[in-house]
Design an enzyme around this catalytic site. Structure first.
Site, mmCIF file in Angstrom:
data_model
loop_
_atom_site.group_PDB
_atom_site.id
_atom_site.type_symbol
_atom_site.label_atom_id
_atom_site.label_comp_id
_atom_site.label_asym_id
_atom_site.label_seq_id
_atom_site.Cartn_x
_atom_site.Cartn_y
_atom_site.Cartn_z
ATOM 1 N N ASP A 183 0.948 0.053 2.554
ATOM 2 C CA ASP A 183 0.259 -1.050 3.229
ATOM 3 C C ASP A 183 -0.907 -0.490 4.028
ATOM 4 O O ASP A 183 -0.912 0.677 4.417
ATOM 5 C CB ASP A 183 1.242 -1.780 4.163
ATOM 6 N N HIS A 184 -1.891 -1.321 4.239
ATOM 7 C CA HIS A 184 -3.034 -0.954 5.080
ATOM 8 C C HIS A 184 -2.742 -1.337 6.527
ATOM 9 O O HIS A 184 -2.277 -2.452 6.795
ATOM 10 C CB HIS A 184 -4.296 -1.680 4.612
ATOM 11 N N TYR B 226 -1.951 -6.939 5.994
ATOM 12 C CA TYR B 226 -1.363 -7.877 5.022
ATOM 13 C C TYR B 226 -1.654 -7.499 3.571
ATOM 14 O O TYR B 226 -1.877 -8.355 2.736
ATOM 15 C CB TYR B 226 -1.811 -9.320 5.324
ATOM 16 N N HIS B 227 -1.569 -6.194 3.279
ATOM 17 C CA HIS B 227 -1.843 -5.706 1.928
ATOM 18 C C HIS B 227 -0.680 -4.873 1.382
ATOM 19 O O HIS B 227 -0.902 -3.780 0.856
ATOM 20 C CB HIS B 227 -3.120 -4.859 1.911
ATOM 21 N N PRO B 228 0.577 -5.333 1.463
ATOM 22 C CA PRO B 228 1.679 -4.529 0.928
ATOM 23 C C PRO B 228 1.648 -4.497 -0.600
ATOM 24 O O PRO B 228 1.416 -5.509 -1.248
ATOM 25 C CB PRO B 228 2.925 -5.258 1.446
#
Length: 537
Positions: free
Chosen positions: A293-294, A473-475
């Site tokens: 994730d980011h 919110y980039h999993p």
């Protein structure tokens, strides 16, 4: 038991695309199961309305991670779309494809057909870019991409100028020939309304007689005959239903729900499944593992010039922008909160950018309970420069807690758990301060509010970003793609290893995270995945 050629679990960024493409010829019947409800909601359609959906259980799963040592023990809030369009119906709409090197690395890892040159035709075909067609951009596709240079807040020009004074180049198109530099973001909207995957792909598909979409339908397990997936069991209105797939079951639940459903169905780590009393269909320790994730943070400043705070906070300002939006579909409510941004390297010795920037012409230091305070900014002129890491080395996992499909899975993010991630974040926040110190920005900054000028040492900066950082919110990668079942969940054609008639098509298949926002690549994955299915049928 009703039978369909294809059953798609999840109507999100990828699932909506798969439904549209599989149904287009009229040759196949398609069933889409969506755990959430309709996307026909005002705050979903209005771009800046995602501040209202950030905690709304009607459209949002509202996941929380386990308390994370890397984030000073905080349990991070993970919004995920529980609605037609999935997270594309509640996201920030920034349209970034990712870097050429990201996809070329996927291909080099043993995934033929997933290099940048292989995928560029799909990216171009799916979009209708307001900037016009060229060798990088496409027009005439289902999803409209808006350029925002004329609409962003005037303060954005100062941010761009200061970034150039700090050594970055101006980049008019992050989805063009190069990604490095700063510029105004393109966003997935059309005529002032959110262009979600549901609007672009699923709604047109729903007009076809061979498509059925069932909302408020929670998939509880995949049905098997031996090692072949043959259907799906789901719950709707307290009733259990089962449907059969004549050809394939496609899981498009996203990086949280896809591994969850596989594990509930007996595909996952053997010990976990045994401990929970779930019969093992196929043991695979990679299901739910390899989570990437980011992680991001904002630096916030009090300015000497008006920002969006002075427009969006007072009642008369809200009224004015509301009328502007309702009558003209323009103004601040028609945009993302991220007006501009960019990509940079924390060390000149790096081959390519490893950090992403975000510029927001408002500030939200004073929170409002119950909603993301986009529409209730601070009572003074403020703005934020944010950043997130692009390719972190930290890895987490998502594992079910029980055999009950309604129990949320256990999300262990392990954010900032490696020295490498901490060092590059430290270098990155120092660069944000460098941008703010450039004449174009320093001239209008009264003070740094967060973290504040008293935070100066490396130890203090690290302590601060551990306390204030969180997911952007980039999993991805919890059902990662690869040729070797011992290191992956699906093969390069997105078929689950060892199981016939079952694919995963969403961001969970990413072998590694990409450089930038993940929504465009998720939609591309749906496009590519549907093409693979059509080739096989």
């Amino acid at each position: 038991m009703q039978t369909y050629d294809f059953i798609i679990v999840g109507s999100g960024s990828a699932g909506s695309v798969v439904a549209e493409k599989l149904s287009a010829s009229g040759r196949f019947s398609v069933l889409v199961l969506e755990a959430g409800g309709s996307d026909m909601r005002f705050y979903v359609q209005m771009p800046l309305g995602y501040g209202k959906t950030f905690f709304d259980p009607a459209v949002n799963w509202n996941y929380k991670t386990e308390p994370d040592p890397g984030l000073a023990g905080n349990a991070d809030h993970w919004p995920r779309g529980k609605i037609l369009g999935g997270s594309s119906s509640i996201n920030a709409m920034v349209w970034i494809r990712g870097a050429r090197e990201d996809f070329d690395a996927w291909s080099a890892a043993g995934n033929p057909g997933w290099g940048f040159d292989d995928l560029l035709p799909a990216f171009k075909a799916l979009e209708d870019n307001q900037a016009g067609a060229n060798e990088w951009r496409g027009t005439g596709g289902p999803l409209h991409v808006t350029t925002c240079e004329q609409a962003v807040h005037p303060l954005t020009k100062r941010y761009l100028a200061a970034s150039q004074q700090a050594g970055l180049s101006l980049n008019p198109d992050f989805n063009g020939e190069r990604q490095e530099g700063v510029g105004v973001y393109q966003i997935s909207t059309k005529n002032g309304r959110r262009m979600s995957a549901a609007r672009a792909f699923l709604r047109p598909a729903m007009r076809r007689k061979n498509v059925r979409v069932v909302t408020n339908a929670l998939a509880t397990r995949i049905l098997f005959e031996g090692s072949r997936a043959v259907g799906v069991e789901y719950e709707q209105n307290g009733q259990k239903e089962s449907v059969r797939a004549a050809r394939e079951v496609i899981i498009s639940g996203g990086s949280v729900n896809s591994p969850q459903l596989l594990q509930l169905s007996g595909i996952g780590p053997a010990k976990l499944l045994k401990d929970l009393g779930i019969p093992i269909v196929k043991a695979n320790d990679n299901v739910g593992a390899n989570l990437q994730d980011h992680i991001g943070i904002n630096y916030t400043f009090k300015g000497r010039e008006p920002t969006l705070n002075q427009i969006l906070r007072p009642w008369w300002g809200k009224l004015a922008v509301g009328i502007q939006y309702l009558l003209l579909r323009s103004g601040p409510l028609s945009l993302s909160m991220n007006n501009a941004g960019g990509f940079f390297r924390t060390s000149p010795g790096m081959a390519r950018p490893n950090m992403q920037l975000y510029f927001q012409a408002f500030s939200t230091v004073i929170p409002k309970s119950g909603e993301r305070p986009i529409l209730t900014p601070d009572p003074w002129p403020g703005f934020s420069i944010g950043l997130s890491n692009c390719r972190p080395s930290s890895r987490g996992e998502i594992m079910i807690r029980s055999s009950n499909p309604r129990d949320y899975p256990k999300i262990v993010a392990n954010a900032l758990s490696t020295d490498e991630d901490v060092v590059e974040m430290l270098d990155a926040v120092k660069f944000v301060r460098r941008i703010a110190s450039m004449p174009a920005m320093a001239d209008i900054i009264e003070e740094e509010v967060l973290p504040g000028p008293s935070i100066t040492s490396d130890a203090e900066l690290i302590q601060d970003f551990r306390k204030r950082s969180g997911t952007v919110y980039h999993p991805v990668s919890t059902c990662r793609m690869g040729p070797d079942p011992s290191h992956s969940v699906v093969d390069p054609r997105l078929r689950v290893h060892g199981i016939a008639g079952l694919r995963v098509i969403d961001a969970s298949i990413f072998p590694d995270n990409i450089t930038g926002n993940t929504n465009a690549a998720s939609i591309m994955t749906g496009w590519k995945g549907a093409d693979l299915i059509l080739e096989d049928h």
